[in-house]
Write an enzyme that holds these catalytic residues in place. Structure first.
Site, PDB file in Angstrom:
ATOM      1  CB  SER A 168      -8.618  -1.583   4.395  1.00  0.00           C
ATOM      2  OG  SER A 168      -8.948  -2.874   3.972  1.00  0.00           O
ATOM      3  CD  GLU A 225      -5.785   1.004   2.180  1.00  0.00           C
ATOM      4  OE1 GLU A 225      -6.744   1.570   1.608  1.00  0.00           O
ATOM      5  OE2 GLU A 225      -5.648  -0.232   2.216  1.00  0.00           O
ATOM      6  NE  ARG A 261      -4.061  -1.932   0.344  1.00  0.00           N
ATOM      7  CZ  ARG A 261      -4.053  -3.215  -0.054  1.00  0.00           C
ATOM      8  NH1 ARG A 261      -3.008  -3.723  -0.674  1.00  0.00           N
ATOM      9  NH2 ARG A 261      -5.118  -3.981   0.158  1.00  0.00           N
TER      10      ARG A 261
END
Ligand code: FAD
Ligand code: EPU
Length: 336
Positions: free
Chosen positions: A236, A332, A162
């Site tokens: 998420s 995130e 990520r």
């Protein structure tokens, strides 16, 4: 190419946060982008894709430019691969379906991820055992202040979990214009991750195909992730944290059921969703801000939550996981 002033971003972010941009416009090619940047050169600029990985916590004082550069083009091929250049404003899942229809393999596990192709390298999107960098070849990006086009190879992008240079040293410096993918003519299936094999069996699949893998991933995702059209969210909210083996062993003796994955380089990745659930947040709701009942890693807006309310809830969750497990979660979602 109209420039709107004090423009509501509510339809342009999947958290459905009602904030305003001082200026807003769309662009469909490099000339339009260059002209818009020139007109508003003194203001900060935010390049927007599908708005599915953003939490707006206040009005945006600069200019928001939504990338609508289209096109999916087969550039060239060799014995094993096709090289496909895709406009940053193409919808990601539409591109995945295009690949499946053309029998180009590699992105089927990344089915149904919301958002646009241009954002896919920014956080190196990933799901079900595959990450963008497995199929990435290069990208073209426009430097917003130099007003020049740069080409980035995979090495230049410094992809991580990520993560990429576009979240670090080049944050907000470039508009990604196109991404070129290296896709396989003959598929290599990744079906050992999560419940894919089980789902393929349930579907009665006898002859494996990229279409079947895509459908299995779609079925699994639809069973636990909230559809942003129905419940506003940005996927998420936190990353799955990495800890050392000794920290993991300490946690494992205190919490024998902890969900963890060993990493090749030695550390261990922990399932943040499990920790958030254990800390008692799954299904929690305060006003219209909540923690999803089927996937605790996803924060949701049930209607009129503000970005600040979602952010404050994320802070409470972060603190409680820290207190219970001694592990620091990292967000995130891009907080603006
Ligand atoms: P946006 O939200 O518009 O932008 C994200 C960031 O990228 C912002 O900082 C923005 O400024 C920047 N940006 C966007 N486009 C450009 C561009 N062309 N040039 C420069 N900067 C740009 N992600 C995963 O990795 N895996 C998943 O499985 C996954 N599942 C999800 C499920 C749901 C239900 C939702 C809502 C989200 C999920 N996500 C997942 C997160 C999200 O889909 C991805 O991060 C996606 O790549 C975001 O694309 P976007 O176009 O919506 O980006
Ligand atoms: N779990 C729980 N409770 C929960 C949620 C998860 O106990 O409420 C545990 C379960 O044991 C489950 C495990 O955590 O087996 C992993 O959950 P899941 O398979 O749903 O995946 P995740 O780790 O929560 C990650 C990505 C997702 C991606 C899926 C599938 C991150 C931050 N998230 O989620 O990506 O789709 O794996 O590969 O890495 C996103 O980035 O927005 C996103 C949705």
């Amino acid at each position: 190419m109209q420039i709107h002033e004090n423009f509501s971003l509510l339809p342009f972010n999947t958290f459905r946060i009602d904030v305003k941009a001082r200026y807003f416009s769309t662009f469909s090619n490099i000339d339009e982008l260059s002209e818009l940047i020139g007109q508003k050169s003194r203001l900060t600029t935010l390049i927007l894709g599908g708005g599915s990985n953003i939490l707006f916590t206040k009005d945006y004082a600069g200019v928001v430019l939504k990338n609508e550069i289209k096109g999916i083009e087969l550039q060239h091929e060799d014995a094993d691969h096709v090289y496909v250049k895709v406009g940053a404003g193409e919808n990601w899942h539409h591109f995945v379906l295009h690949c499946i229809n053309h029998n180009w393999a590699g992105v089927e596990n990344l089915s149904l991820i919301p958002g646009n192709v241009g954002a896919s390298p920014i956080q190196n999107i990933g799901a079900y055992g595959v990450e963008l960098d497995d199929v990435f070849w290069s990208l073209e990006a426009f430097h917003l202040s130099e007003r020049k086009i740069h080409t980035f190879t995979a090495t230049d992008c410094e992809f991580g979990y990520r993560d990429s240079v576009f979240k670090n040293q080049f944050k907000n410096e470039f508009a990604i214009l196109s991404v070129t993918f290296q896709l396989k003519k003959k598929p290599i299936y990744h079906i050992s991750y999560g419940a894919i094999t089980e789902e393929l069996e349930k579907m009665g699949v006898k002859d494996l195909s990229i279409k079947a893998v895509s459908q299995a991933v779609i079925n699994i995702r639809s069973s636990k992730l909230p559809d942003p059209q129905k419940i506003a969210n940005a996927g998420s909210f936190f990353k799955n944290p990495e800890v050392t083996v000794s920290k993991y062993e300490e946690l494992k003796s205190a919490f024998p059921n902890i969900v963890a994955y060993p990493l090749a380089k030695g550390n261990v990745k922990l399932a943040a969703g499990w920790m958030i659930e254990q800390a008692g947040w799954k299904g929690y709701r305060k006003g219209d801000a909540g923690c999803h009942a089927k996937q605790a890693l996803v924060l949701v807006n049930y209607g009129n939550a503000t970005g600040k309310e979602i952010y404050d809830l994320s802070e409470e969750i972060l603190q409680s996981v820290k207190n219970k497990f001694g592990v620091a979660l990292e967000r995130e979602v891009n907080i603006i």
